[in-house]
Design an enzyme around this catalytic site. Structure first.
Site, PDB file in Angstrom:
ATOM      1  N   ASP A   1       0.841  -1.210   0.000  1.00 51.95           N
ATOM      2  CA  ASP A   1       0.000   0.000   0.000  1.00 51.95           C
ATOM      3  C   ASP A   1       0.862   1.241   0.000  1.00 51.95           C
ATOM      4  O   ASP A   1       0.427   2.319   0.434  1.00 51.95           O
ATOM      5  CB  ASP A   1      -0.919  -0.012   1.232  1.00 51.95           C
ATOM      6  CG  ASP A   1      -2.060   0.986   1.101  1.00 51.95           C
ATOM      7  OD1 ASP A   1      -2.637   1.373   2.144  1.00 51.95           O
ATOM      8  OD2 ASP A   1      -2.366   1.410  -0.037  1.00 51.95           O
TER       9      ASP A   1
ATOM     10  N   LYS B 114       2.712   3.324  -5.661  1.00 50.40           N
ATOM     11  CA  LYS B 114       2.168   2.301  -6.568  1.00 50.40           C
ATOM     12  C   LYS B 114       3.198   1.818  -7.579  1.00 50.40           C
ATOM     13  O   LYS B 114       3.201   0.655  -7.959  1.00 50.40           O
ATOM     14  CB  LYS B 114       0.904   2.835  -7.268  1.00 50.40           C
ATOM     15  CG  LYS B 114      -0.098   3.465  -6.288  1.00 50.40           C
ATOM     16  CD  LYS B 114      -0.386   2.566  -5.074  1.00 50.40           C
ATOM     17  CE  LYS B 114      -0.997   3.366  -3.916  1.00 50.40           C
ATOM     18  NZ  LYS B 114      -0.980   2.599  -2.618  1.00 50.40           N
TER      19      LYS B 114
ATOM     20  N   ASP C 269      -3.305  -2.906  -2.538  1.00 49.55           N
ATOM     21  CA  ASP C 269      -4.383  -1.920  -2.531  1.00 49.55           C
ATOM     22  C   ASP C 269      -4.293  -1.054  -3.787  1.00 49.55           C
ATOM     23  O   ASP C 269      -3.254  -0.991  -4.445  1.00 49.55           O
ATOM     24  CB  ASP C 269      -4.271  -1.029  -1.279  1.00 49.55           C
ATOM     25  CG  ASP C 269      -5.502  -0.144  -1.102  1.00 49.55           C
ATOM     26  OD1 ASP C 269      -5.382   0.921  -0.468  1.00 49.55           O
ATOM     27  OD2 ASP C 269      -6.591  -0.490  -1.609  1.00 49.55           O
ATOM     28  N   ASN C 270      -5.413  -0.405  -4.147  1.00 53.36           N
ATOM     29  CA  ASN C 270      -5.437   0.653  -5.183  1.00 53.36           C
ATOM     30  C   ASN C 270      -5.144   0.187  -6.593  1.00 53.36           C
ATOM     31  O   ASN C 270      -4.510   0.908  -7.377  1.00 53.36           O
ATOM     32  CB  ASN C 270      -4.464   1.781  -4.816  1.00 53.36           C
ATOM     33  CG  ASN C 270      -4.699   2.292  -3.427  1.00 53.36           C
ATOM     34  OD1 ASN C 270      -3.836   2.169  -2.577  1.00 53.36           O
ATOM     35  ND2 ASN C 270      -5.877   2.828  -3.168  1.00 53.36           N
TER      36      ASN C 270
ATOM     37  N   GLU D 132     -11.452   4.269  -0.579  1.00 53.66           N
ATOM     38  CA  GLU D 132     -11.831   4.557   0.809  1.00 53.66           C
ATOM     39  C   GLU D 132     -12.652   5.850   0.910  1.00 53.66           C
ATOM     40  O   GLU D 132     -12.316   6.852   0.321  1.00 53.66           O
ATOM     41  CB  GLU D 132     -10.585   4.658   1.718  1.00 53.66           C
ATOM     42  CG  GLU D 132      -9.474   5.537   1.208  1.00 53.66           C
ATOM     43  CD  GLU D 132      -8.446   4.769   0.386  1.00 53.66           C
ATOM     44  OE1 GLU D 132      -8.802   3.769  -0.261  1.00 53.66           O
ATOM     45  OE2 GLU D 132      -7.288   5.184   0.352  1.00 53.66           O
TER      46      GLU D 132
HETATM   47  C1  LIG Z   1       9.288   3.322  -0.764  1.00 54.45           C
HETATM   48  N1  LIG Z   1       8.501   3.297   0.460  1.00 54.45           N
HETATM   49  N2  LIG Z   1       8.771   2.489   1.486  1.00 54.45           N
HETATM   50  C2  LIG Z   1       7.862   2.737   2.439  1.00 54.45           C
HETATM   51  C3  LIG Z   1       6.982   3.747   2.027  1.00 54.45           C
HETATM   52  C4  LIG Z   1       5.888   4.408   2.615  1.00 54.45           C
HETATM   53  C5  LIG Z   1       5.248   5.397   1.880  1.00 54.45           C
HETATM   54  C6  LIG Z   1       4.115   6.167   2.520  1.00 54.45           C
HETATM   55  O1  LIG Z   1       3.331   5.355   3.379  1.00 54.45           O
HETATM   56  C7  LIG Z   1       3.224   6.776   1.473  1.00 54.45           C
HETATM   57  C8  LIG Z   1       3.241   8.137   1.274  1.00 54.45           C
HETATM   58  C9  LIG Z   1       2.456   8.672   0.246  1.00 54.45           C
HETATM   59  C10 LIG Z   1       1.699   7.833  -0.593  1.00 54.45           C
HETATM   60  C11 LIG Z   1       1.717   6.456  -0.365  1.00 54.45           C
HETATM   61  C12 LIG Z   1       1.003   5.519  -1.283  1.00 54.45           C
HETATM   62  N3  LIG Z   1      -0.445   5.531  -1.210  1.00 54.45           N
HETATM   63  C13 LIG Z   1      -1.116   6.266  -2.091  1.00 54.45           C
HETATM   64  O2  LIG Z   1      -0.538   6.994  -2.905  1.00 54.45           O
HETATM   65  C14 LIG Z   1      -2.598   6.209  -2.058  1.00 54.45           C
HETATM   66  C15 LIG Z   1      -3.303   7.243  -2.678  1.00 54.45           C
HETATM   67  C16 LIG Z   1      -4.694   7.261  -2.671  1.00 54.45           C
HETATM   68  C17 LIG Z   1      -5.422   8.368  -3.331  1.00 54.45           C
HETATM   69  C18 LIG Z   1      -6.657   8.147  -3.909  1.00 54.45           C
HETATM   70  C19 LIG Z   1      -7.349   9.195  -4.508  1.00 54.45           C
HETATM   71  C20 LIG Z   1      -6.799  10.458  -4.515  1.00 54.45           C
HETATM   72  F1  LIG Z   1      -7.482  11.472  -5.082  1.00 54.45           F
HETATM   73  C21 LIG Z   1      -5.561  10.695  -3.946  1.00 54.45           C
HETATM   74  C22 LIG Z   1      -4.863   9.645  -3.342  1.00 54.45           C
HETATM   75  C23 LIG Z   1      -5.408   6.213  -2.045  1.00 54.45           C
HETATM   76  C24 LIG Z   1      -4.690   5.167  -1.439  1.00 54.45           C
HETATM   77  O3  LIG Z   1      -5.342   4.129  -0.829  1.00 54.45           O
HETATM   78  C25 LIG Z   1      -3.302   5.161  -1.441  1.00 54.45           C
HETATM   79  O4  LIG Z   1      -2.657   4.109  -0.842  1.00 54.45           O
HETATM   80  C26 LIG Z   1       2.461   5.922   0.684  1.00 54.45           C
HETATM   81  C27 LIG Z   1       5.667   5.719   0.595  1.00 54.45           C
HETATM   82  C28 LIG Z   1       6.742   5.056   0.002  1.00 54.45           C
HETATM   83  C29 LIG Z   1       7.397   4.078   0.735  1.00 54.45           C
HETATM   84 MG   LIG Z   2      -4.019   2.547  -0.423  1.00 55.76          MG
END
Ligand SMILES: Cn1ncc2cc([C@H](O)c3cccc(CNC(=O)c4cc(-c5ccc(F)cc5)cc(O)c4O)c3)ccc21
Ligand SMILES: [Mg+2]
Length: 221
Positions: free
Chosen positions: A141, A144, A169-170, A199
């Protein structure tokens, strides 16, 4: 300085949830994010799919990529048996700190270890530094575009076994096209799509389950 949305979510949990009750923490976050501020927690509809796949996997060691505020870590950890654990990787220090507090309020700190850093740096450390043999369940999650490369990295590090279950997810929104292309064309994985909704929204989304070498695992029993 103004508080972040994630800090406001923590405030709501800290004020409204019953300490030590994971369900009340889950309900509090879902209520806050439905009524006040949308946030990218997996949510209750997709969370129910997550619950079912975790129960199917019945993991001894589970991994989550992308902790955020800890909502899905709590959903996973609340279903884990005694002496089993969830490792969750988060690179954003503010998210990691907030998730730590929310997981503490849920009373699940014993079962959940937050590993701060980027998945591509932490995954290669799991065997030696975190004493992982193989992973029974992985929830993807995070970014992506990292789903496919990190799945390949998990394979290369020998962290997946016959019957390991991945859940992503997603798949529709925001989407993970490279992952879908990779995993559905990989004969080692048996894939299942679970249609759902983004969500807290009426927007279509889906989760993808991928089981590694299912036949082989089945033949063992
Ligand atoms: C490399 N690495 N290692 C660990 C690690 C941890 C992170 C952070 O936890 C992190 C930060 C920002 C974004 C995310 C990904 N999630 C999303 O981008 C997402 C978007 C939406 C959505 C849906 C509709 C919208 F209009 C906008 C956003 C709905 C969703 O369920 C999502 O999961 C995860 C990142 C890279 C990482
Ligand atoms: Mg997600």
């Amino acid at each position: 300085m103004d508080q972040s949305k994630e800090q406001r979510i923590l405030n709501s949990v800290s004020y409204n949830a019953v300490k030590g009750d994971p369900e009340s923490v889950i309900n509090c976050i879902d209520k806050y994010c439905s009524q006040y501020e949308w946030a990218m927690n997996v949510g209750d509809e997709k969370g129910t799919i997550l619950d079912k796949v975790v129960e199917e996997a019945d993991p001894s060691v589970a991994l989550e990529l992308g902790t955020y505020c800890g909502y899905s870590a709590i959903r996973i950890a609340r279903l884990l048996k005694p002496n089993t654990r969830l490792l969750t990787i988060e690179f954003n220090p503010e998210f990691a700190s907030i998730a730590k507090e929310i997981i503490e309020i849920a009373g699940l700190s014993e079962k959940v270890t937050i590993l701060e850093g980027h998945s591509e740096d932490i995954i290669p450390q799991l065997k030696k530094k975190y004493e992982v043999e193989t992973l029974d369940f992985v929830f993807l999650d995070h970014w992506k575009e990292r789903y496919a490369p990190d799945t390949i990295l998990l394979e290369e590090c020998g962290l997946l076994r016959k019957g390991s279950i991945l859940l992503a997810d997603n798949i529709i929104y925001p989407g993970a096209p490279e992952f879908i292309k990779y995993i559905r064309s990989n004969k080692r994985f048996e894939c299942t799509s679970y249609p759902s909704h983004l969500e807290y929204m009426k927007v279509e989304d889906a989760m993808e389950k991928a089981v590694k070498d299912p036949g082989a695992a089945a033949m063992l029993f």
